[in-house]
Write a protein that holds these residues in place. Structure first.
Motif, mmCIF file in Angstrom:
data_model
loop_
_atom_site.group_PDB
_atom_site.id
_atom_site.type_symbol
_atom_site.label_atom_id
_atom_site.label_comp_id
_atom_site.label_asym_id
_atom_site.label_seq_id
_atom_site.Cartn_x
_atom_site.Cartn_y
_atom_site.Cartn_z
ATOM 1 N N VAL A 104 0.857 -1.178 0.000
ATOM 2 C CA VAL A 104 0.000 0.000 0.000
ATOM 3 C C VAL A 104 0.899 1.235 0.000
ATOM 4 C CG1 VAL A 104 -1.838 1.255 1.158
ATOM 5 C CG2 VAL A 104 -1.751 -1.242 1.315
ATOM 6 N N VAL A 105 0.693 2.110 -0.970
ATOM 7 C CA VAL A 105 1.493 3.330 -1.071
ATOM 8 C C VAL A 105 0.599 4.537 -0.831
ATOM 9 C CG1 VAL A 105 3.057 4.713 -2.494
ATOM 10 C CG2 VAL A 105 3.022 2.210 -2.740
ATOM 11 N N PHE A 106 0.815 5.226 0.273
ATOM 12 C CA PHE A 106 0.068 6.441 0.564
ATOM 13 C C PHE A 106 0.776 7.613 -0.113
ATOM 14 C CE2 PHE A 106 -1.410 3.570 3.779
ATOM 15 C CZ PHE A 106 -2.755 3.902 3.908
ATOM 16 N N GLY A 107 -0.005 8.397 -0.864
ATOM 17 C CA GLY A 107 0.603 9.399 -1.729
ATOM 18 C C GLY A 107 1.020 8.756 -3.036
ATOM 19 N N GLY A 108 0.273 7.742 -3.439
ATOM 20 C CA GLY A 108 0.663 6.905 -4.570
ATOM 21 C C GLY A 108 0.582 7.537 -5.938
ATOM 22 N N THR A 109 0.057 8.752 -6.052
ATOM 23 C CA THR A 109 0.042 9.430 -7.352
ATOM 24 C C THR A 109 0.954 10.650 -7.358
ATOM 25 O OG1 THR A 109 -1.891 10.764 -6.761
ATOM 26 C CG2 THR A 109 -2.305 8.659 -7.847
#
Length: 212
Positions: free
Chosen positions: A5-10
Motif C-alpha cells: 500500500v502506497v500512501f501518496g501513490g500518485t
C-alpha cells in the motif's frame, strides 16, 4: 509477491514507487486524494484522505509505504496521520517504510541534523514537520513495528527527475555525497532503492539515506 500500500501513490515519489513495484509483479494499492489522470496497469487506486482510507487497505497488506508531504491541508497533520498508519501497520504485521526529507540527515558524523541548522524560511516548516515524523518512529513507534525511515538526497525532487541508472548507494543517517560534493538521486532510482528494500529487507527500525 507482496501486497504493498502506497500512501501518496500518485505523487512524485509515490508514483515512482508504484510503477516500480507493479513492474515486479507486486499487488499494489495506491492511495491518493484525487484520481490519477493515468492508471498504472494492475494497480488498485483508492481515492480519499489517507486517514479515511487506511483502515480498509492496511489490514491484509504486507508493506505500507508512506510518501505524503506536509503541504496544503496536510500541513500540521502529518505526524498524527503517520502515527495512525504506523499503528495500523503494526496491527497488520506489515512492514512500514516512511519517506522523509534530506534535512533529517546529519551532514557529517557527530554533527547536528541539517534541520537543526539554518533552513530557508520557505522550507523551514516543512523540514521541521518532516523531522517530527522521524522522531515519531524513533521514539514512539509500536515495539512490534518493523519500520524504516528513508531520506533521499539533497537534490532529489520533481524539479530534477533525472533518469534511471539502476544504481544507488544506501547509507545511515549521515548524508551521502559524491566526489564533487553533490547529493543527488533520480526519482526512478530512489524508487528502485525503496522496492529493493521491500524485496530484500536489510534495514530494521532505522534511518537510512539514498543517493548516488
Amino acid at each position: 509477491m507482496s501486497t504493498i500500500v502506497v500512501f501518496g501513490g500518485t505523487g512524485y515519489t509515490g508514483g515512482n514507487i508504484v510503477r516500480e513495484a507493479a513492474s515486479r509483479g507486486h499487488q499494489v494499492i495506491a492511495v491518493s486524494r484525487s484520481e490519477p489522470t493515468e492508471h498504472v496497469p494492475g494497480v488498485r487506486y483508492e481515492v480519499g484522505p489517507a486517514e479515511d482510507v487506511a483502515a480498509r487497505v492496511v489490514p491484509g497488506s504486507d508493506v505500507v509505504v508512506a510518501t505524503l508531504s506536509p503541504r496544503g491541508d496536510m500541513a500540521g497533520r502529518l505526524v498524527e496521520t503517520y502515527a495512525e498508519l504506523a499503528r495500523l501497520a503494526a496491527e497488520a504485521g506489515a512492514r512500514y517504510l516512511q519517506v522523509g526529507g534530506f534535512s533529517s540527515l546529519r551532514p557529517a558524523p557527530d554533527q547536528p541534523r541539517v534541520v537543526e541548522g539554518e533552513i530557508p524560511e520557505p522550507y523551514r516548516a516543512e523540514a521541521l514537520e518532516g523531522e517530527a515524523t522521524r522522531v515519531l518512529l524513533a521514539e514512539r513507534a509500536p515495539d512490534e513495528l518493523d519500520w524504516v525511515f528513508v531520506s533521499p538526497a539533497g537534490g532529489y525532487g520533481s524539479f530534477a527527475p533525472g533518469e534511471r541508472t539502476g544504481t544507488y548507494r544506501v547509507g545511515g543517517e549521515i548524508a551521502l555525497f559524491d566526489a564533487e560534493g553533490g547529493s543527488n538521486i533520480s526519482g526512478a532510482d530512489f524508487a528502485l532503492a525503496i522496492v529493493d528494500e521491500i524485496d530484500e529487507p536489510r534495514h530494521h527500525r532505522e534511518h537510512i539515506g539514498v543517493a548516488y
